[in-house]
Design a protein around this motif. Structure first.
Motif, PDB file in Angstrom:
ATOM      1  N   VAL A  17     -40.546  73.785   7.068  1.00 36.61           N
ATOM      2  CA  VAL A  17     -41.905  73.345   7.412  1.00 36.61           C
ATOM      3  C   VAL A  17     -42.815  73.573   6.209  1.00 36.61           C
ATOM      4  O   VAL A  17     -42.883  74.682   5.680  1.00 36.61           O
ATOM      5  N   ASP A  18     -43.490  72.516   5.772  1.00 31.98           N
ATOM      6  CA  ASP A  18     -44.376  72.629   4.604  1.00 31.98           C
ATOM      7  C   ASP A  18     -45.627  71.787   4.852  1.00 31.98           C
ATOM      8  O   ASP A  18     -45.665  70.982   5.786  1.00 31.98           O
ATOM      9  N   ASP A  19     -46.642  71.972   4.010  1.00 34.45           N
ATOM     10  CA  ASP A  19     -47.849  71.159   4.196  1.00 34.45           C
ATOM     11  C   ASP A  19     -47.688  69.796   3.538  1.00 34.45           C
ATOM     12  O   ASP A  19     -48.198  68.798   4.040  1.00 34.45           O
ATOM     13  N   MET A  20     -46.980  69.746   2.415  1.00 33.21           N
ATOM     14  CA  MET A  20     -46.842  68.460   1.719  1.00 33.21           C
ATOM     15  C   MET A  20     -45.501  68.366   1.003  1.00 33.21           C
ATOM     16  O   MET A  20     -44.881  69.375   0.662  1.00 33.21           O
ATOM     17  N   ILE A  21     -45.068  67.127   0.814  1.00 34.84           N
ATOM     18  CA  ILE A  21     -43.900  66.875  -0.031  1.00 34.84           C
ATOM     19  C   ILE A  21     -44.403  66.024  -1.188  1.00 34.84           C
ATOM     20  O   ILE A  21     -44.843  64.894  -0.982  1.00 34.84           O
ATOM     21  N   SER A  22     -44.387  66.587  -2.379  1.00 35.49           N
ATOM     22  CA  SER A  22     -44.878  65.841  -3.537  1.00 35.49           C
ATOM     23  C   SER A  22     -43.673  65.339  -4.340  1.00 35.49           C
ATOM     24  O   SER A  22     -43.163  64.252  -4.086  1.00 35.49           O
ATOM     25  N   THR A  23     -43.165  66.133  -5.267  1.00 34.37           N
ATOM     26  CA  THR A  23     -41.970  65.697  -6.010  1.00 34.37           C
ATOM     27  C   THR A  23     -40.708  65.848  -5.169  1.00 34.37           C
ATOM     28  O   THR A  23     -39.657  65.320  -5.530  1.00 34.37           O
ATOM     29  N   GLY A  24     -40.802  66.600  -4.082  1.00 34.33           N
ATOM     30  CA  GLY A  24     -39.631  66.858  -3.243  1.00 34.33           C
ATOM     31  C   GLY A  24     -38.806  68.034  -3.754  1.00 34.33           C
ATOM     32  O   GLY A  24     -37.840  68.457  -3.111  1.00 34.33           O
ATOM     33  N   GLY A  25     -39.192  68.585  -4.906  1.00 33.26           N
ATOM     34  CA  GLY A  25     -38.426  69.684  -5.512  1.00 33.26           C
ATOM     35  C   GLY A  25     -38.319  70.902  -4.598  1.00 33.26           C
ATOM     36  O   GLY A  25     -37.231  71.456  -4.402  1.00 33.26           O
ATOM     37  N   THR A  26     -39.443  71.303  -4.027  1.00 35.64           N
ATOM     38  CA  THR A  26     -39.458  72.479  -3.140  1.00 35.64           C
ATOM     39  C   THR A  26     -38.489  72.258  -1.981  1.00 35.64           C
ATOM     40  O   THR A  26     -37.678  73.128  -1.644  1.00 35.64           O
ATOM     41  N   LEU A  27     -38.565  71.081  -1.391  1.00 32.50           N
ATOM     42  CA  LEU A  27     -37.773  70.752  -0.201  1.00 32.50           C
ATOM     43  C   LEU A  27     -36.275  70.733  -0.516  1.00 32.50           C
ATOM     44  O   LEU A  27     -35.455  71.345   0.185  1.00 32.50           O
TER      45      LEU A  27
ATOM     46  N   PRO B 150     -45.223  73.430 -13.893  1.00 33.35           N
ATOM     47  CA  PRO B 150     -45.786  72.607 -12.818  1.00 33.35           C
ATOM     48  C   PRO B 150     -44.778  71.555 -12.346  1.00 33.35           C
ATOM     49  O   PRO B 150     -44.026  70.997 -13.154  1.00 33.35           O
ATOM     50  N   ASP B 151     -44.768  71.306 -11.024  1.00 36.02           N
ATOM     51  CA  ASP B 151     -43.910  70.293 -10.415  1.00 36.02           C
ATOM     52  C   ASP B 151     -42.412  70.597 -10.491  1.00 36.02           C
ATOM     53  O   ASP B 151     -41.574  69.701 -10.356  1.00 36.02           O
ATOM     54  N   THR B 152     -42.053  71.852 -10.750  1.00 31.97           N
ATOM     55  CA  THR B 152     -40.642  72.255 -10.736  1.00 31.97           C
ATOM     56  C   THR B 152     -40.531  73.485  -9.839  1.00 31.97           C
ATOM     57  O   THR B 152     -41.333  74.409  -9.962  1.00 31.97           O
TER      58      THR B 152
ATOM     59  N   GLN C 165     -40.211  80.152  -7.067  1.00 32.67           N
ATOM     60  CA  GLN C 165     -41.068  80.252  -8.259  1.00 32.67           C
ATOM     61  C   GLN C 165     -41.155  78.881  -8.906  1.00 32.67           C
ATOM     62  O   GLN C 165     -40.296  78.021  -8.695  1.00 32.67           O
ATOM     63  N   ARG C 166     -42.237  78.702  -9.651  1.00 27.58           N
ATOM     64  CA  ARG C 166     -42.419  77.441 -10.373  1.00 27.58           C
ATOM     65  C   ARG C 166     -42.385  77.754 -11.863  1.00 27.58           C
ATOM     66  O   ARG C 166     -43.385  78.195 -12.426  1.00 27.58           O
ATOM     67  N   PRO C 167     -41.214  77.540 -12.511  1.00 28.10           N
ATOM     68  CA  PRO C 167     -41.147  77.822 -13.948  1.00 28.10           C
ATOM     69  C   PRO C 167     -42.159  76.986 -14.724  1.00 28.10           C
ATOM     70  O   PRO C 167     -42.656  77.394 -15.765  1.00 28.10           O
TER      71      PRO C 167
ATOM     72  N   ALA D 206     -56.072  69.498  -4.179  1.00 33.65           N
ATOM     73  CA  ALA D 206     -56.071  70.790  -3.489  1.00 33.65           C
ATOM     74  C   ALA D 206     -55.115  71.784  -4.138  1.00 33.65           C
ATOM     75  O   ALA D 206     -55.195  72.979  -3.881  1.00 33.65           O
ATOM     76  N   LYS D 207     -54.221  71.294  -4.975  1.00 32.91           N
ATOM     77  CA  LYS D 207     -53.214  72.205  -5.544  1.00 32.91           C
ATOM     78  C   LYS D 207     -53.855  73.236  -6.465  1.00 32.91           C
ATOM     79  O   LYS D 207     -53.365  74.342  -6.582  1.00 32.91           O
ATOM     80  N   GLN D 208     -54.951  72.842  -7.137  1.00 33.41           N
ATOM     81  CA  GLN D 208     -55.630  73.825  -7.991  1.00 33.41           C
ATOM     82  C   GLN D 208     -56.840  74.345  -7.237  1.00 33.41           C
ATOM     83  O   GLN D 208     -57.963  73.870  -7.413  1.00 33.41           O
TER      84      GLN D 208
HETATM   85  C1  R5P Z   1     -46.620  74.758  -2.148  1.00 31.57           C
HETATM   86  O1  R5P Z   1     -46.792  74.728  -3.340  1.00 31.57           O
HETATM   87  C2  R5P Z   1     -46.746  73.602  -1.219  1.00 31.57           C
HETATM   88  O2  R5P Z   1     -46.866  74.100   0.067  1.00 31.57           O
HETATM   89  C3  R5P Z   1     -45.589  72.614  -1.287  1.00 31.57           C
HETATM   90  O3  R5P Z   1     -44.396  73.327  -1.122  1.00 31.57           O
HETATM   91  C4  R5P Z   1     -45.551  71.900  -2.581  1.00 31.57           C
HETATM   92  O4  R5P Z   1     -46.796  71.419  -2.906  1.00 31.57           O
HETATM   93  C5  R5P Z   1     -44.536  70.765  -2.555  1.00 31.57           C
HETATM   94  O5  R5P Z   1     -44.504  70.188  -3.809  1.00 31.57           O
HETATM   95  P1  R5P Z   1     -43.169  69.566  -4.401  1.00 31.57           P
HETATM   96  O6  R5P Z   1     -42.657  68.591  -3.375  1.00 31.57           O
HETATM   97  O7  R5P Z   1     -43.620  68.890  -5.678  1.00 31.57           O
HETATM   98  O8  R5P Z   1     -42.210  70.679  -4.673  1.00 31.57           O
END
Ligand code: R5P
Length: 312
Positions: free
Chosen positions: A218-228, A198-200, A194-196, A96-98
């Motif tokens: 509050v977010d939809d997903m935690i992937s790498t955890g970087g955003t959080l 992908p995955d950062t 901003q995402r310099p 879904a990311k792309q």
């Molecule tokens: C926005 O890109 C999404 O809502 C999430 O913040 C993002 O997918 C989380 O990804 P990551 O944990 O890799 O930063």
């Protein structure tokens, strides 16, 4: 809808499928899910599905390609076995990311996956918190789009946090964070990220008052955890007293749990759309089950009842 209700599961989240089936007072249908010696996925549905209303539960989580292929093959097998209707239950929708092109010569993966699911023979889709709501429109079949916010916000509400402020960790999540804050009666803060590459993730700016408050990201997903983790750090620097995090889909890719454990986040709350196996980690992660909600949605779809009540 006429026809017996049946629930099947791929291998992605059999525990969730069992929980959903238990809530529906039934068992998960019998199927072989394995592989040929050459590595190709092999599916065999053991139960008779002729004339039945069948729901296949399969989040397309890691390994994403494999779980997607299982889902497609199961739908195909059920169609060819004369199920009257097949609903793809995809609690977490991968790829879904792309969902749009951000540069030339990129695919729109979310659209391609929607086409594949339709082509395999799905009549409907039942999903939860798509990364981008527009993905719903990528399907030319009905999509029922559940939200985890009522479950997550009920838990946060039960903590009686003092002076809470809900934080969107990026501009795209403002609507989601705002709805969440309305549920718990909190303030709102917004982070520009901003995402310099992908995955950062990098925090650019923050709008809203957080000093002395309890922040809930509050977010939809935690992937790498970087955003959080970046968001939590920015909140602590700006004087937030405590930081909690809520996300529907706990992917926890790579070393996400380790960096979250070191981040100072008091508790991270996710659901079981994706199997959660973080017990061994020192990150404080709580899992809330979406099984009763999915079971109720399945029952309502089967009985041709409205799903609106499930969103409040
Ligand atoms: C926005 O890109 C999404 O809502 C999430 O913040 C993002 O997918 C989380 O990804 P990551 O944990 O890799 O930063």
């Amino acid at each position: 809808m006429d026809g017996r209700l049946l629930v099947f599961s791929g291998s992605a989240n059999q525990e969730l499928a069992r929980e959903i089936a238990t809530s529906l007072r039934m068992s998960v249908g019998r199927a072989y899910i394995g592989a040929f010696k050459n590595g190709e996925t092999r599916i065999k549905i053991h139960d008779n599905v002729r004339g039945c209303d069948v729901f296949v539960i399969q989040p397309t989580c890691t390994p994403v390609d494999h779980h997607l292929m299982e889902l497609l093959l199961m739908i195909d097998a059920l169609r060819r076995a004369s199920a009257t209707r097949v609903t793809a239950v995809i609690p977490y929708y991968g790829y879904a990311k792309q969902e749009k092109k951000t540069a030339g010569r990129e695919p729109i993966s979310a659209k391609l996956v929607a086409n594949l699911i339709r082509t395999a023979g799905a009549d409907r889709v039942l999903t939860m918190d798509l990364h981008a709501p527009a993905i719903e429109g990528f399907f030319d079949i009905p999509v029922d789009h559940l939200q985890a916010a009522p479950l997550l916000s009920d838990y946060i509400h039960s903590l009686n946090l003092s002076n809470p402020v809900v934080v969107s960790p990026d501009a795209g999540g403002v609507g989601r964070a705002n709805r969440f804050r309305e549920r718990i009666g909190a303030g709102l803060a917004i982070i520009a990220k901003q995402r310099p590459e992908p995955d950062t993730a990098e925090v650019l700016e923050m709008v809203g008052e957080v000093e002395g408050k309890t922040a809930i990201i509050v977010d939809d997903m935690i992937s790498t955890g970087g955003t959080l983790v970046e968001a939590a750090q920015a909140l602590i620097e700006r004087g937030a007293r405590k930081v909690y995090a809520c996300a529907t889909h706990g992917i926890f890719a790579a070393d996400a749990l380790e960096i979250i454990a070191r981040s100072g986040i008091v508790e991270t709350i996710v659901t079981n759309t994706i199997p959660q196996r973080q017990q061994a980690s020192s990150a404080r992660v709580r899992t809330i089950s979406v099984a009763p909600l999915f079971a109720e949605a399945i029952m309502r779809i089967h009985k041709d009842l409205s799903l609106s009540a499930l969103f409040s």
